[in-house]
Design an enzyme around this catalytic site. Sequence first.
Site, PDB file in Angstrom:
ATOM      1  CE  LYS A 218       1.097   1.589   4.368  1.00  0.00           C
ATOM      2  NZ  LYS A 218       1.325   3.105   4.719  1.00  0.00           N
TER       3      LYS A 218
ATOM      4  CB  ALA B  85      11.026  -1.999   8.785  1.00  0.00           C
TER       5      ALA B  85
ATOM      6  N   GLY C 234       7.249   1.533   5.201  1.00  0.00           N
ATOM      7  CA  GLY C 234       6.401   2.159   5.170  1.00  0.00           C
ATOM      8  C   GLY C 234       5.318   2.174   3.734  1.00  0.00           C
TER       9      GLY C 234
ATOM     10  N   GLY D 141       4.500  -5.778   6.432  1.00  0.00           N
ATOM     11  CA  GLY D 141       3.549  -7.160   7.351  1.00  0.00           C
ATOM     12  C   GLY D 141       2.511  -6.670   7.739  1.00  0.00           C
ATOM     13  CB  SER D 142       0.102  -3.852   7.704  1.00  0.00           C
ATOM     14  OG  SER D 142       0.133  -3.664   8.834  1.00  0.00           O
TER      15      SER D 142
ATOM     16  CG  ASP E   3      -1.363   0.513   6.986  1.00  0.00           C
ATOM     17  OD1 ASP E   3      -1.768   1.307   7.276  1.00  0.00           O
ATOM     18  OD2 ASP E   3      -0.090   0.619   7.893  1.00  0.00           O
TER      19      ASP E   3
END
Length: 315
Positions: free
Chosen positions: A18, A107, A109, A113-114, A147
């Site tokens: 995203k 990591a 942004g 992970g989401s 997210d």
Amino acid sequence: MTAPVPTSACVAVRTPAKINLCLGVGAPRSDGYHPLATVYQAIGVYDDLRARPAAPGRFTIRVDGDDAGLVPEDDSNLAVRAARLLAAQYAVDEGVSLHVRKTIPVAGGMAGGSSDAAAALLACARLWGLDVSRDELVSLAASLGSDVPFCLVGGTATGSGRGEEVSSLPADGAYTWVVATVDGGLSTPAVYAEFDRLSALDAGAPTETTTGTPGVPDALLTALRDGDPQLLGPALSNDLQPAALSLRPDLVTTLEVGDAAGALGSVVSGSGPTTLFLAADERHGEQISSRLLAAGACRSARQAAGPVAGAQVRA
């Protein structure tokens, strides 16, 4: 209930990164979260997740691909937490073995992970034969992270609350993005802490960001409604960008090089340190990428189309 016999020996899900076309951030709430007003877009940078049956109570994960060594392979992994949550919610007496192949920056942004957590919810629901709708998964996803719901919804959508309240946004057009990654990541909590520090220093000059409820700029909504990249570029914004640049001053050069290459717009992605550049078309995107790499302003630069669908079962 106990899940029926799994419907497949393996379920594969592809899940997108995203980006935030705008990210308005308010002062922390009493629960410690910052109120957000954002426009999400899912773009064609993907992780692939596979879920296979495992013994009851056994939840494992293996991660490979880009920067895989930075991703935990234990119960702290958000995809594992998603699988455990789904099993607990629906009283599933099964385990799962997860395998993630990463290309979404870690990591960076871009909600890697989401997105993996969203994929785990979708994959495990299919693997365990659960009669659960995507809307029900979206509701469950909100408890995992801000997210995660959007990564199931995909496309272009607004986000409010702490980002977990997602509404699909009628929007026209397709866009070409250049995604520039640099060495090292940024901790989202650290970026928010720096945002709070900078906001406190600026308290003598109150702004909407520091005093009120953030909103989505009208210019951005108009650009999306018209599907016009020329209008969208100048409308990109991110209230976390000054904090990200404060922690990673090298990103200033990355943004300057991309702008000098003629990007229609540029912005730090979410909490960074990934940076985004809007191109007029694929050829323009290639030119921006080449300039960034030639200048040594990033580790990698790749094109990605947007918007794309959210997490999707592939097999």
